[in-house]
Motif scaffolding. Structure first.
Motif, PDB file in Angstrom:
ATOM      1  N   MET A  58       0.835  -1.202   0.000  1.00 11.62           N
ATOM      2  CA  MET A  58       0.000   0.000   0.000  1.00 11.62           C
ATOM      3  C   MET A  58       0.866   1.246   0.000  1.00 11.62           C
ATOM      4  O   MET A  58       1.853   1.304   0.722  1.00 11.62           O
ATOM      5  CB  MET A  58      -0.844   0.053   1.297  1.00 11.62           C
ATOM      6  N   ASN A  65       1.441   4.954   1.323  1.00  8.70           N
ATOM      7  CA  ASN A  65       1.057   5.446   2.642  1.00  8.70           C
ATOM      8  C   ASN A  65      -0.008   6.543   2.539  1.00  8.70           C
ATOM      9  O   ASN A  65      -0.180   7.166   1.490  1.00  8.70           O
ATOM     10  CB  ASN A  65       2.276   5.959   3.399  1.00  8.70           C
ATOM     11  N   PHE A  66      -0.723   6.714   3.625  1.00 12.83           N
ATOM     12  CA  PHE A  66      -1.781   7.732   3.695  1.00 12.83           C
ATOM     13  C   PHE A  66      -1.954   8.103   5.154  1.00 12.83           C
ATOM     14  O   PHE A  66      -1.514   7.383   6.046  1.00 12.83           O
ATOM     15  CB  PHE A  66      -3.100   7.178   3.130  1.00 12.83           C
ATOM     16  N   ASP A  67      -2.605   9.242   5.369  1.00 15.59           N
ATOM     17  CA  ASP A  67      -2.991   9.633   6.720  1.00 15.59           C
ATOM     18  C   ASP A  67      -4.304   8.940   7.059  1.00 15.59           C
ATOM     19  O   ASP A  67      -5.067   8.595   6.160  1.00 15.59           O
ATOM     20  CB  ASP A  67      -3.243  11.145   6.801  1.00 15.59           C
ATOM     21  N   VAL A  68      -4.545   8.773   8.343  1.00 12.94           N
ATOM     22  CA  VAL A  68      -5.833   8.237   8.778  1.00 12.94           C
ATOM     23  C   VAL A  68      -6.497   9.251   9.700  1.00 12.94           C
ATOM     24  O   VAL A  68      -5.874   9.722  10.652  1.00 12.94           O
ATOM     25  CB  VAL A  68      -5.666   6.893   9.523  1.00 12.94           C
ATOM     26  N   MET A 117      -9.820   9.791  12.213  1.00 13.12           N
ATOM     27  CA  MET A 117     -10.809   8.998  12.941  1.00 13.12           C
ATOM     28  C   MET A 117     -11.876   9.930  13.539  1.00 13.12           C
ATOM     29  O   MET A 117     -11.924  10.102  14.760  1.00 13.12           O
ATOM     30  CB  MET A 117     -10.123   8.217  14.074  1.00 13.12           C
ATOM     31  N   LEU A 170     -13.512   5.474   4.539  1.00 12.82           N
ATOM     32  CA  LEU A 170     -13.221   4.067   4.829  1.00 12.82           C
ATOM     33  C   LEU A 170     -14.352   3.516   5.677  1.00 12.82           C
ATOM     34  O   LEU A 170     -14.541   3.935   6.815  1.00 12.82           O
ATOM     35  CB  LEU A 170     -11.882   3.954   5.580  1.00 12.82           C
ATOM     36  N   GLY A 171     -15.128   2.579   5.109  1.00 11.20           N
ATOM     37  CA  GLY A 171     -16.186   1.920   5.878  1.00 11.20           C
ATOM     38  C   GLY A 171     -15.550   0.826   6.721  1.00 11.20           C
ATOM     39  O   GLY A 171     -14.747   1.091   7.607  1.00 11.20           O
ATOM     40  N   GLY A 193     -13.658  -1.480   5.326  1.00 13.21           N
ATOM     41  CA  GLY A 193     -12.364  -1.755   4.692  1.00 13.21           C
ATOM     42  C   GLY A 193     -12.246  -3.124   4.041  1.00 13.21           C
ATOM     43  O   GLY A 193     -11.181  -3.478   3.544  1.00 13.21           O
ATOM     44  N   ILE A 251      -9.407  -1.985   1.691  1.00 13.35           N
ATOM     45  CA  ILE A 251      -8.032  -2.298   2.108  1.00 13.35           C
ATOM     46  C   ILE A 251      -7.355  -3.251   1.115  1.00 13.35           C
ATOM     47  O   ILE A 251      -6.231  -2.987   0.679  1.00 13.35           O
ATOM     48  CB  ILE A 251      -7.980  -2.796   3.575  1.00 13.35           C
ATOM     49  N   LYS A 255      -4.030  -2.397  -1.114  1.00 14.06           N
ATOM     50  CA  LYS A 255      -2.843  -3.269  -1.160  1.00 14.06           C
ATOM     51  C   LYS A 255      -2.415  -3.530  -2.595  1.00 14.06           C
ATOM     52  O   LYS A 255      -1.229  -3.701  -2.872  1.00 14.06           O
ATOM     53  CB  LYS A 255      -3.140  -4.597  -0.457  1.00 14.06           C
ATOM     54  N   SER A 261     -11.828   7.253   8.392  1.00 14.00           N
ATOM     55  CA  SER A 261     -12.490   6.073   8.942  1.00 14.00           C
ATOM     56  C   SER A 261     -13.836   6.463   9.545  1.00 14.00           C
ATOM     57  O   SER A 261     -13.934   7.410  10.320  1.00 14.00           O
ATOM     58  CB  SER A 261     -11.610   5.444  10.029  1.00 14.00           C
ATOM     59  N   SER A 265     -15.569   4.275  11.312  1.00  6.75           N
ATOM     60  CA  SER A 265     -15.876   3.200  12.255  1.00  6.75           C
ATOM     61  C   SER A 265     -16.081   3.673  13.694  1.00  6.75           C
ATOM     62  O   SER A 265     -16.520   2.910  14.535  1.00  6.75           O
ATOM     63  CB  SER A 265     -14.780   2.133  12.208  1.00  6.75           C
TER      64      SER A 265
END
Lengths: 160, 260
Positions: B1, B3-6, B8, B27-28, B30, B34, B38, B49, B51
């Motif tokens: 993958m 890279n990325f920021d996440v 929340m 992002l549900g 994933g 995901i 990848k 996210s 979640s």
């Protein structure tokens, strides 16, 4: 980013990248290499761990999303005295593994199944294992081990 | 993958604001995204996210009797709390570990041509509720992986009118276990709706001819003699277009026979 969680009853944490998946964090940073990565595409189920009591494929969950959760891996399954728990012992007794690669995921899935359905039928066990692939055993003895672990009678001989 | 920021976010408002960042992607659960990341088939700079947004989770009954499902509700929860046809569908998506993470909003936003949920949403005439508007299912699905969602729009809820009886039947592709063909049949007092997933190159669609016949008489025999054209059906090594077209009829009959 910094993440913290409880793994097998102990505080654990570390610095991760956004893209770090939970299985990588467990294996590479916490050295919990019992969490096996077979396919890394969420097909095989070798990486199944429990996140807040739910069986999930840890290769398909970001570590960042597990922050604040309680994680249980295969390393957290043995009894307090280090002896095998009832599911693990049943896998040994009924020859539920050959190479053993899928076994951590199988045990974690089995534990999740027996928690929600303590006396599953054989069909229910097979259905629940849909996302856990074993390339050695043909599943028969895995199913038998899980039935035995649930306290149900199984034929004791491995093959007849 | 790559890279990325996440991010929340804890609320829909914060999620919408995070989606304003450049190259942001929601992002549900994933379970599709995901693996896609990848394979480097997508390269967002930030994943938002959904979640941890509790206001987007859960199943309840609305004032009009509709079943309201939060966009971030996982399949396992719908399998437990949905009406018969919908719960049956949710309980057969993927496997238990996938159902513990995958979400209804994620599935509908992705609109995979072989996904199960689009058939339920279209088959029930559900309403897709986003952070900014409500979209009727008939207007929402716009072709393979294509929906009416705008950039940055998030599915916060899905409202299902509850049918008298309903059922989803799928013929699984033996390797992926996705629907080779899946049919959702729902009978309402005003008529029957039939939605087909997995089959068409344009994604989920309604089978009007079967709807008319089943609205007259809700029985397997009503579908006898009806067929969908093989034209425009997906054709691959798992099944030809003609085979998929044939399965549409078979799955429809099974759904009618098992409707509850």
């Amino acid at each position: 980013m910094r993440i913290d969680m409880v793994v097998n009853g102990k505080e654990a944490g570390g610095e991760v990248e956004g893209r770090t998946v939970l299985s990588s964090f467990l294996r590479d940073q916490l050295a919990l290499t019992g969490c096996h990565v077979g396919c890394d595409t969420s097909q095989c189920g070798a990486c199944v761990v429990h996140v807040d009591g739910q069986a999930v494929k840890s290769c398909t969950m970001l570590a960042a999303e597990a922050a604040g959760s309680e994680i249980t891996t295969i390393e957290g399954m043995a009894n307090a005295d280090g002896s095998l728990n009832v599911i693990q012992q049943a896998f040994q007794d009924h020859h539920g593994l050959q190479c053993g690669f899928c076994t951590p995921g199988m045990v974690m899935s089995a534990a999740a199944l027996l928690k929600e359905n303590p006396k599953p039928s054989e069909a229910e066990v097979r259905d629940y294992l849909e996302g856990n692939i074993c390339r050695c055993t043909g599943y028969h003895n895995i199913v038998k081990a899980i039935m035995a672990a649930s306290g149900q009678d199984v034929v004791p001989v491995a093959a007849e | 993958m790559y890279n990325f920021d996440v991010e929340m976010p804890g609320s829909v408002a914060d999620a919408v604001s995070a989606m304003g960042r450049e190259e942001a992607q929601a992002l549900g659960g994933g379970q599709t995204l995901i693996p896609t990341l990848k394979q480097r088939l997508a390269s967002p700079s930030v994943l938002v996210s959904l979640s941890k947004i509790s206001e987007m989770k859960g199943v309840c009954t609305g004032e009009d009797g509709a079943l309201c499902i939060g966009g971030a509700t996982v399949h396992a929860a719908v399998a437990k709390d949905g009406f018969a046809g919908l719960a049956g569908l949710a309980s057969r998506i993927g496997d238990p570990a996938v159902r513990a993470r995958g979400t209804i909003g994620g599935s509908l936003a992705n609109n995979d041509p072989s996904a199960c949920y689009p058939a339920a949403a279209l088959g029930c005439g559900a309403t897709i509720v986003t952070n900014s508007r409500e979209i009727a299912a008939d207007d929402y699905f716009q072709g393979m992986f294509d929906t009416a969602l705008e950039e940055g729009e998030i599915i916060t809820e899905v409202r299902f009118p509850v049918p008298e009886v309903s059922r989803y039947e799928k013929f699984v592709q033996p390797a992926s276990r996705f629907a080779l063909v899946g049919v959702f049949v729902a009978r309402f007092s005003e008529g029957v709706r039939v939605a087909v997933t997995g089959a068409s190159e344009d994604g989920v669609f309604r089978w009007a001819e079967a709807e008319a016949a089943l609205s007259q008489a809700f029985s397997e025999n009503a579908v006898d003699g009806l067929s969908v054209p093989a034209d425009g059906m997906i054709s691959d090594l798992h099944g030809s277009a003609a085979y998929r077209a044939h399965l549409v009829g078979v799955m429809t009959k099974r759904a009618v026979a098992n409707a509850a």
